[in-house]
Design an enzyme around this catalytic site. Structure first.
Site, PDB file in Angstrom:
ATOM      1  N   SER A 187       4.585   0.841  -0.901  1.00 35.79           N
ATOM      2  CA  SER A 187       3.259   0.102  -0.957  1.00 35.79           C
ATOM      3  C   SER A 187       3.115  -1.372  -0.977  1.00 35.79           C
ATOM      4  CB  SER A 187       2.399   0.413  -1.840  1.00 35.79           C
ATOM      5  OG  SER A 187       2.458  -0.187  -3.147  1.00 35.79           O
ATOM      6  N   CYS A 188       2.925  -2.240   0.372  1.00 34.79           N
ATOM      7  CA  CYS A 188       2.675  -3.494   0.196  1.00 34.79           C
ATOM      8  C   CYS A 188       4.187  -4.244   0.491  1.00 34.79           C
ATOM      9  CB  CYS A 188       1.545  -4.274  -0.541  1.00 34.79           C
ATOM     10  SG  CYS A 188       0.860  -5.517  -0.446  1.00 34.79           S
ATOM     11  N   SER A 189       4.453  -5.438   0.208  1.00 34.01           N
ATOM     12  CA  SER A 189       5.481  -5.520   0.001  1.00 34.01           C
ATOM     13  C   SER A 189       6.383  -5.001  -0.367  1.00 34.01           C
ATOM     14  CB  SER A 189       5.763  -6.928  -0.714  1.00 34.01           C
ATOM     15  OG  SER A 189       4.951  -6.501  -2.113  1.00 34.01           O
TER      16      SER A 189
END
Length: 564
Positions: A298-300
């Site tokens: 997820s995300c970064s």
């Protein structure tokens, strides 16, 4: 900040590179007058008729407000002015109407200005924040909740509020506290799914979760959390934990728990984190005996995981991945709106130099930037509650997690910012991972991509365009309700939850949401089915965790997650 468009048509634009740059330089410094302000002033000076018309209209409206003849009222959804006193008290009503008129005039002048898209995006962000700060709802003299608290507590609310203000301003992030930090403890009422740490390196701990079914799927799942947050958002609390839900549905689950780095680890960059994912994947395969594994990120963490997956494809090891799941992950910064407007090479390099000097980017600075991206909900709401009313914020596990910040090594900060500013992942062979050129279009692995319709960090439109970069022949795109976190912490049983699901079947996301029907409930059951279809036959659940060469080291949630 007033919401002026539907989230389906208005693309929020605050990707990771802007957050990381703003965090290093400071959001206050970034909002000081600059060349964009000058160009706005010069453009309006060339339009005296337009300025006179708008200011004349404001003058007429102010006169009507003073006479008590104005019918101006806030939007029904604007909770700042929900107290009946805003209508019944003549002073409060006039203050509210004056601010609403000034807000409309300022935005009308911005709309009339002939600015290039960079200046327009940045000045809208600045003006929104300034006007939000000047709202009478934030001022003690005009705040009905503040007056009521003052009367009810015989003045003690003012004393308590001042103490809360001094506590918050004394240390970063210098924004109102959003949660009672004494209400939660990791391992006691957060991150409770049973498991064990089965591997530990200087960079991460690997947690294996205890099976809760007699039989499990052959192919395990490795979770790669963001590097700028702690992993337990996916194991936030019982009945709301994605990890718990997956385990209870027969999935073998492992997660990485990243270390909270100090300046001693300043050199950990993309390659170091990519190698860490490969090391964790090796451990998962050795423990389970499976030659393949799912990777969810997820995300970064999704950015690094996608690059690592592309690296595996480049060295002919893509078969080790049974599937790639990307949650609220932006790989393509094209048309990044505010981010592209606010960033350039010079600004990026200045931010990189500042984090390099310290050795890391402090997560508390990042939390401050996050807050001012949604000032109404994340700053001024708590300003009123904590300072004007003298109250403690309510306990809320997600906001506790949000405040449990981590540092980012200087090298990782550098790599993220340069990749975002230059948008190197959107083109083939422009970025590298562990010595190989990255071409996401050559990644053949089935993919499951999730975005949040109201996400102000990873806009769903950008997540959609990012999904198109992948070479997956079988790619499922899920558009969940809510924003960056609520789109993920979305267990079955929430009557307000819904999602849309379908293929990534056109170049741009325009119209995608309207073409795919809304389905009520959580996307988690659909995800469990998707994993099951790619996880082989069920086998007897292991009776012990780890293996002879990788024995359990500590109970979940481990030790790294407790480091501050």
């Amino acid at each position: 900040m007033v919401v002026r468009n539907s989230p389906l048509s208005d693309e929020p634009t605050v990707p990771l590179d802007l957050l990381l740059t703003g965090s290093a330089l400071g959001i206050g410094r970034r909002m000081l007058p600059n060349s964009s302000w000058s160009r706005l002033a010069l453009d309006l000076a060339k339009r005296p008729g337009v300025v006179a018309d708008k200011l004349g209209g404001l003058g007429d409206e102010l006169a009507a407000i003073v006479r008590g003849d104005s019918t101006r009222a806030p939007a029904k959804a604007d909770k700042r002015f929900a107290d009946p006193a805003w209508q019944s008290n003549p002073l409060f009503r006039r203050a509210m109407q004056t601010w609403l008129a000034a807000d409309d005039t300022a935005h009308a002048l911005l709309a009339e200005a002939d600015l290039d898209w960079r200046d327009a995006e940045w000045m809208r962000f600045v003006v929104d924040n300034i006007l939000e700060a000047l709202s009478p709802s934030n001022m003690p003299l005009f705040s009905p909740p503040a007056w009521k608290a003052l009367v009810d507590t015989a003045g003690l609310s003012a004393v308590r509020g001042f103490r809360h203000f001094l506590d918050d301003i004394s240390a970063a992030p210098r924004v109102p506290s959003m949660v009672d930090r004494d209400a939660f403890t990791v391992g006691e009422n957060l991150a409770l799914t049973p498991g064990s740490v089965v591997a530990r390196t200087p960079m991460f701990e690997l947690i294996q979760y205890t099976p809760q079914t007699d039989r499990v799927r052959t192919v395990p799942l490795l979770i790669v959390p963001p590097m700028i947050n702690k992993f337990y958002i996916l194991d936030i609390s019982p009945s709301r934990s994605m990890i718990e839900y997956l385990v209870r549905n027969g999935q073998q689950v492992f997660t990485i728990s990243w270390r909270n780095p100090t300046a001693a680890y300043r050199d950990w960059g993309f390659d170091a984190y990519g190698q860490a994912i490969l090391d964790a994947l090796d451990a998962v395969e050795r423990i389970t005996g499976s030659e393949r594994a799912h990777v969810q990120a997820s995300c970064s963490g999704g950015i690094i995981a996608a690059m690592t997956a592309a690296h595996l494809a480049a060295i002919d090891q893509a078969e080790r991945l049974a599937g790639l799941t990307l949650l609220v992950t932006v790989l393509d910064q094209h048309r990044a709106g505010l981010a592209a407007a606010a960033l350039d090479e010079e600004t990026a390099e200045r931010a990189i130099a500042m984090s390099a000097q310290q050795g890391y980017l402090d997560g508390r600075s990042l939390a401050e930037v996050f807050a001012f991206l949604r000032p109404t909900d994340l700053v001024w709401r708590y300003w009123i509650n904590n300072y004007l009313q003298g109250r403690r914020p309510e306990p809320f596990d997600v906001l506790f997690w949000n405040a449990d910040t981590t540092r980012m090594p200087a090298a990782l900060h550098r790599d993220f910012v340069r990749t975002g500013v230059r948008n190197t992942l959107a083109a083939s062979n422009q970025a590298t991972m562990l010595g190989t050129r990255i071409d996401l279009s050559m990644l053949p692995v089935d993919a499951y991509v999730v975005a949040g319709i109201a996400d102000h960090i990873s806009p769903w439109q950008a997540c959609y365009r990012s999904a198109r970069l992948l070479g997956s022949k079988d790619l499922r795109f899920v558009l969940s309700t809510s924003g960056h976190i609520a789109a993920l912490v979305n267990p079955p049983g929430n009557p307000r939850a819904s999602y849309r699901i379908g293929p990534v079947d056109q170049i741009e996301p325009d119209g995608w949401a309207e073409r795919h029907a809304t389905q009520q409930g959580s996307w988690w059951p659909n995800y469990v089915e998707w994993l099951a279809e790619r996880s082989g036959p069920d086998i007897a659940a292991p009776t012990t965790l780890g293996s002879a060469e990788l024995p359990p080291l500590a109970p979940a949630p481990g030790t790294y997650v407790r480091e501050h």
